[in-house]
Write a protein that holds these residues in place. Structure first.
Motif, PDB file in Angstrom:
ATOM      1  N   ILE A  35       0.814  -1.178   0.165  1.00  0.00           N
ATOM      2  CA  ILE A  35       0.146  -0.108   0.063  1.00  0.00           C
ATOM      3  C   ILE A  35       0.825   1.158  -0.012  1.00  0.00           C
ATOM      4  O   ILE A  35       1.878   1.064   0.528  1.00  0.00           O
ATOM      5  CB  ILE A  35      -0.804  -0.039   1.133  1.00  0.00           C
ATOM      6  N   LYS A  37       0.297   5.610   0.860  1.00  0.00           N
ATOM      7  CA  LYS A  37      -0.832   6.784   1.096  1.00  0.00           C
ATOM      8  C   LYS A  37      -0.993   7.724  -0.120  1.00  0.00           C
ATOM      9  O   LYS A  37      -2.073   8.473  -0.462  1.00  0.00           O
ATOM     10  CB  LYS A  37      -0.664   7.349   2.348  1.00  0.00           C
ATOM     11  N   GLU A 125      -1.765  -0.929  -4.060  1.00  0.00           N
ATOM     12  CA  GLU A 125      -3.027  -0.158  -3.535  1.00  0.00           C
ATOM     13  C   GLU A 125      -2.838   1.012  -2.996  1.00  0.00           C
ATOM     14  O   GLU A 125      -2.211   1.329  -1.895  1.00  0.00           O
ATOM     15  CB  GLU A 125      -3.698  -1.267  -2.367  1.00  0.00           C
ATOM     16  N   LEU A 128      -4.021   4.510   0.399  1.00  0.00           N
ATOM     17  CA  LEU A 128      -4.174   3.533   1.460  1.00  0.00           C
ATOM     18  C   LEU A 128      -3.142   4.094   2.726  1.00  0.00           C
ATOM     19  O   LEU A 128      -1.890   3.900   2.267  1.00  0.00           O
ATOM     20  CB  LEU A 128      -4.322   2.354   1.610  1.00  0.00           C
ATOM     21  N   LEU A 145      -6.277   0.618   8.493  1.00  0.00           N
ATOM     22  CA  LEU A 145      -5.827   1.383   7.192  1.00  0.00           C
ATOM     23  C   LEU A 145      -6.763   2.498   7.052  1.00  0.00           C
ATOM     24  O   LEU A 145      -8.183   2.382   7.435  1.00  0.00           O
ATOM     25  CB  LEU A 145      -5.773   0.747   5.873  1.00  0.00           C
ATOM     26  N   ASP A 147      -8.320   5.223   3.987  1.00  0.00           N
ATOM     27  CA  ASP A 147      -8.361   5.599   2.580  1.00  0.00           C
ATOM     28  C   ASP A 147      -8.455   7.072   2.419  1.00  0.00           C
ATOM     29  O   ASP A 147      -8.473   7.857   3.531  1.00  0.00           O
ATOM     30  CB  ASP A 147      -9.436   4.863   1.995  1.00  0.00           C
ATOM     31  N   GLN A 152     -11.878   3.911   7.435  1.00  0.00           N
ATOM     32  CA  GLN A 152     -10.897   2.943   7.871  1.00  0.00           C
ATOM     33  C   GLN A 152     -11.411   1.453   7.635  1.00  0.00           C
ATOM     34  O   GLN A 152     -12.474   1.332   7.923  1.00  0.00           O
ATOM     35  CB  GLN A 152     -10.717   3.050   9.503  1.00  0.00           C
TER      36      GLN A 152
END
Length: 543
Positions: A35, A37, A125, A128, A145, A147, A152
């Motif tokens: 993942i 962010k 991903e 996230l 996590l 988004d 969450q």
């Protein structure tokens, strides 16, 4: 991958370290989630150099030719003082199958690594963010996590590997201790720009030549970014961290410090930074590990930061695979921190010394530095040593980390347990092959090396084959046996490998038939006599 996964791994961060981690873990047989962010890949060049040792370690995890084709092979690094060339270091002639250093912007490396991640069936991903985690049992990590919309979700994995950089959430929540922490009294401006009005003294970026100009006002360095742009790093104590430098003022300073009438235009990136140093004592707790800038930060001098992170990831992946397969335990897990923290400290110490040396303020010390470098780098032996250090091929795990040993007497000047396996040339059916090409990133390789004039090599092979049969069922498929014959005729008849020149035998230091165990990351683990394989079993039992 069609085989059942050996476990699950959750990787945080899709920079070079995170992508390398995902690739290496997937190669070992893990089911991987990765993942980030950020909703889009970074467009900033950031790191610019991939050194030979990193290319060697990535080889086998992906087609390294894709990286080589995208970059500019480094030819030399030059040092100038008041416009006069003082010294230079060649970057091409190194003890590796690859160029000593390759200039390639980080976003291009990330693109290539991301393509490989997708080829391995893993989706990055984006959007996230890891906001929480908990080790809920001996073998599970629960993560929380968030988004991009603030929602969450929860997930779980066998392992959590945080490669999210210097602002790591995991590091903030774990008590990992600082092995080293400092801040250097120097700041730099960065500009990725087109340089025009280039005289003969300043080559085109595509020539693969980096240039360092020292001046009483401060350092000015040029690194190739691509065929059109240079990265200019300018010592600038007047600027704040993260501030955007004024291009006109920067160009004026560049002309002053180089003595060249250069024009700067079309900036792709303008930023500034201070130099902070940090190396953690531990690189994780239990099943939560960290790698890359989350574990170590330092001066960009030497260009080793990204390379060190990628090497962290590869060191970790095969060790987690052994643990997940049930053939290794806490000794192997601890060795990740022990090995990589020590290497991290070596890199930080080296980059700190390099930064201090190149930013000297005292004119007498600057003169002494320039004179010493001019004299020293005039010797081929010192040139080679400098390049080995820059290209990271001298890094080793001698005397620390995972147990590395030799159970037999060998020649004094030979390779040591913990050393990198050098690319010694062998013969296979009349063609050249390098010994490191015979290894695999998901296997240990047990080389059995024949000594000419010594009988019973078949007996030695039978002994080592029997040792493999005595290994636990989960370990046996992870060790490949490779015979190395002394006679080319015998090797060719059997379709096997020959060390006709004796180079491998000489570097291994064997006086009779010998065995050499090489780790999946191409570091030498162990030497023993080939007619008694019990020490091999003992070594694996200690994992």
């Amino acid at each position: 991958m069609t085989a059942s996964p050996i476990g699950t791994a959750f990787v945080v961060g899709s920079g070079p370290t995170g992508l390398a981690s995902a690739i290496a873990l997937r190669t070992q047989g893990f089911d991987v989630r990765i993942i980030d962010k950020s909703t889009e890949p970074s467009t900033h060049s950031k790191a610019l150099v991939i050194w030979a040792r990193t290319l060697e370690m990535l080889d086998g995890h992906l087609d390294v030719g894709r990286i080589l084709d995208a970059g500019i092979p480094g030819k030399k690094m030059r040092l100038f003082a008041r416009g006069e060339k003082v010294a230079e270091i060649g970057l091409e002639e190194t003890d590796s199958r690859f160029v000593g250093g390759l200039f390639l912007p980080q976003y291009d490396l990330e693109r290539i690594l991301a393509e490989r991640v997708l080829e391995l069936g893993v989706t990055i991903e984006r959007g996230l963010e890891l906001v929480g985690f908990e080790q809920t049992s001996h073998d599970t990590v629960e993560v929380t996590l968030r988004d991009a919309e603030g929602g969450q979700t929860a997930a779980s994995a066998d392992w959590l590997i945080d490669c999210s950089g210097s602002h790591s959430v995991v590091r903030r929540h774990l008590d990992l201790g600082d092995r080293h922490r400092a801040e250097l009294p120097v700041r730099f401006s960065i500009a990725d720009v087109v340089v025009s009005g280039v005289p003969q003294e300043m080559p085109e970026p595509s020539d693969g030549i980096a240039s360092n100009f020292t001046h009483p006002d401060g350092l000015c360095v040029f690194f190739p970014v691509d065929d059109d742009r240079y990265r200019i790093v300018l010592e600038d104590d007047s600027i704040d961290d993260g501030a955007v430098p004024d291009l006109t003022e920067l160009a004026r300073a560049v002309r002053l410090r180089t003595g060249l009438e250069l024009e700067l235009s079309d900036p792709a990136w303008l930023t500034s930074f201070g130099v902070r140093e940090r190396v953690l004592n531990d690189y994780g707790v239990g099943r939560v590990l960290i790698a890359g800038d989350a574990a170590h930060v330092h001066s960009p001098a030497g260009g080793h930061g990204m390379n060190t992170g990628i090497q962290d990831a590869i060191n970790l992946a095969w060790k987690l695979a052994l643990i997940s397969r049930g053939v290794a335990g806490n000794t192997t897990l601890r060795s990740y921190s022990e090995e990589r923290s020590e290497i991290g400290l070596q890199i930080v110490t080296s980059s700190s010394h390099m930064t201090r040396l190149m930013t000297l303020q005292n004119p007498v010390m600057r003169f002494a530095r320039n004179t010493a470098m001019h004299l020293a780098l005039g010797f081929d032996a010192i040139q080679r040593r400098a390049l080995r250090s820059l290209s990271m091929i001298d890094l080793n795990y001698r005397n620390f980390g995972l147990r590395s040993s030799s159970s037999i007497r060998r020649d004094r000047d030979s390779l040591h347990p913990g050393d990198r396996l050098p690319p010694i040339v062998l013969r296979s059916s009349g063609d050249e092959v390098h010994v490191d090409e015979l290894t695999r990133p998901d296997r240990f390789t047990l080389f059995v090396i024949e000594s000419p004039g010594t009988p019973d090599f078949d007996k030695a092979m039978d002994e080592m084959g029997g040792i493999l049969e005595r290994m636990p069922d989960a370990l046996r498929p992870l060790v490949q046996l490779v015979p190395i014959h002394a006679d080319e005729v015998s090797a060719t008849a059997r379709g096997e490998i020959c060390d006709a020149s004796g180079a491998l035998r000489a570097q291994a230091g064997f006086r009779g038939h010998g065995a050499m165990l090489v780790r999946p990351d191409r570091y030498i683990a162990f030497f023993c006599g080939a007619l008694d394989g019990q020490p091999v079993l003992d070594w694996f039992a200690g994992l």
